[in-house]
Design a protein around this motif. Sequence first.
Motif, short mmCIF file in Angstrom:
data_model
loop_
_atom_site.label_atom_id
_atom_site.label_comp_id
_atom_site.label_asym_id
_atom_site.label_seq_id
_atom_site.Cartn_x
_atom_site.Cartn_y
_atom_site.Cartn_z
N ARG A 8 0.97 -1.29 0.13
CA ARG A 8 -0.08 -0.03 0.19
C ARG A 8 0.93 1.13 -0.11
NH1 ARG A 8 -3.77 -0.62 5.09
NH2 ARG A 8 -1.57 -1.04 5.85
N THR A 9 0.41 2.25 -0.50
CA THR A 9 0.90 3.57 -0.66
C THR A 9 0.72 4.25 0.78
OG1 THR A 9 -0.77 4.84 -1.56
CG2 THR A 9 0.44 3.76 -3.02
N GLN A 12 -2.77 5.40 1.03
CA GLN A 12 -3.58 4.25 1.53
C GLN A 12 -3.59 4.10 3.08
OE1 GLN A 12 -2.41 1.72 -1.42
NE2 GLN A 12 -3.98 1.85 -2.77
N ALA A 15 -5.30 6.62 4.83
CA ALA A 15 -6.83 6.50 4.68
C ALA A 15 -7.52 5.38 5.54
CB ALA A 15 -7.05 6.24 3.18
N ASP A 16 -6.63 4.33 5.57
CA ASP A 16 -6.97 3.28 6.45
C ASP A 16 -7.03 3.70 7.67
OD1 ASP A 16 -7.48 1.53 4.08
OD2 ASP A 16 -5.69 0.49 4.55
N ARG A 19 -10.02 5.70 8.62
CA ARG A 19 -11.33 5.13 8.70
C ARG A 19 -11.38 4.03 9.88
NH1 ARG A 19 -10.46 4.03 3.02
NH2 ARG A 19 -9.27 2.17 3.56
#
Length: 109
Positions: A8-9, A12, A15-16, A19
């Motif tokens: 993953r970047t 990402q 963002a995870d 969330r």
Amino acid sequence: MADTSDTRTPAQIEADIKRRREVLAETLDEIGVRVHPKTIVGDAKAKAVAHVDHTVGRAYVQVNRVVSEVRAQFVDEDGAPRLERIVPVALVTVGIVGLLAVGSRRRRG
């Protein structure tokens, strides 16, 4: 061995994480509401009311059953009164009320 490489970047991953934080915040809010004293008291009241409603409902059914049984003793299937049962009961009732009235007059005098 397990492959621990993450493809993953950084965006990402961020963002995870965001969330996951939002989900945890919602969970904590829900826990806060559940353990709040007003919520606990409200739940206890609701359980008590439900128990009382259930008990009253059972008592109502029992009283209806008794009333129906007594009514069946004094009324026939057509709905006509059974005088052979009503008259003796009425006479006994009048006699008991008369004895109580006489007894209460004697105590006053």
